[in-house]
Design a protein around this motif. Structure first.
Motif, short mmCIF file in Angstrom:
data_model
loop_
_atom_site.label_atom_id
_atom_site.label_comp_id
_atom_site.label_asym_id
_atom_site.label_seq_id
_atom_site.Cartn_x
_atom_site.Cartn_y
_atom_site.Cartn_z
N GLU A 30 54.78 -23.27 38.04
CA GLU A 30 53.66 -23.95 38.71
C GLU A 30 53.38 -25.27 38.01
N ARG A 31 53.04 -26.28 38.82
CA ARG A 31 52.61 -27.56 38.27
C ARG A 31 51.20 -27.84 38.77
N SER A 51 48.41 -25.20 43.02
CA SER A 51 48.25 -23.79 42.67
C SER A 51 49.17 -22.88 43.49
N LEU A 52 49.67 -21.85 42.83
CA LEU A 52 50.48 -20.82 43.48
C LEU A 52 49.69 -19.52 43.60
N ILE A 109 56.47 -16.04 38.48
CA ILE A 109 55.73 -17.30 38.44
C ILE A 109 55.25 -17.54 37.02
N GLN A 112 52.89 -19.98 34.67
CA GLN A 112 51.80 -20.95 34.60
C GLN A 112 51.66 -21.32 33.13
N THR A 134 55.11 -26.88 47.76
CA THR A 134 54.32 -27.22 46.57
C THR A 134 55.14 -28.15 45.66
N CYS A 170 56.11 -27.28 42.67
CA CYS A 170 56.67 -26.41 41.64
C CYS A 170 58.14 -26.76 41.36
#
Length: 158
Positions: free
Chosen positions: A19-20, A23-24, A59, A61, A98, A100
């Motif tokens: 994730e960058r 938001s995921l 995922i 973060q 996204t 990402c």
């Protein structure tokens, strides 16, 4: 990178999504929560064949593995190679939606790919992957910020 190299050599399929800014959380909500410090051993064990979380993606973060077994939308891009498997299509799909970074290890070939901004970079070396991640995860310079010394030089010259 140790985990990716191990997975590549053992031909264990993997999908790791970093994730960058976007938001995921929608995908995290529907996956198995982990919230663990990142380690190569944990990543390898999550993707190990017959593990209940083997299918789907992980995922990340920051420096934490947030969840496993995440399901992502597959790419509908007509230009996408039809021979690509579900992992690659999911990596492309989430990278289209996204900002990402999606890292894929092919179960069939052991090849490593990265999907960024809807583009798939296929069959990368471990060094290529490392350099792409360093480049993509490097903090971007704020173009609006002007260094005081640069401003003084600018004023002196004008």
């Amino acid at each position: 990178m140790q985990a990716v190299d191990y997975l590549r050599k053992a031909r264990i399929g993997a999908l790791v999504v970093i994730e960058r800014d976007i938001s995921l959380s929608n995908y995290i909500e529907k996956a198995k929560k982990i919230y663990a410090d990142m380690s190569s051993e944990l990543l390898i064990s999550l993707f190990y064949p017959n593990n209940p979380l083997h299918d789907g993606g992980v995922i990340i973060q920051g420096d934490r593995i947030t969840c496993a077994g995440a399901v992502f939308p597959t790419s509908n891009n007509a230009k996408t190679n039809r021979r690509l498997g579900t992992r690659h299509r999911a990596a492309l799909g989430i990278s289209e939606e996204t900002d990402c970074i999606s890292l894929i290890v092919s179960e069939e070939t052991g090849r490593i790919s990265i999907a960024i901004k809807g583009e798939l970079y296929y069959n990368l070396s471990i060094d290529d992957v490392r350099m792409m991640l360093i480049d993509e995860l490097r903090p971007k310079k704020d173009s609006d910020f002007v260094d005081e010394e640069e401003e003084e030089v600018y004023e002196e010259n004008n």
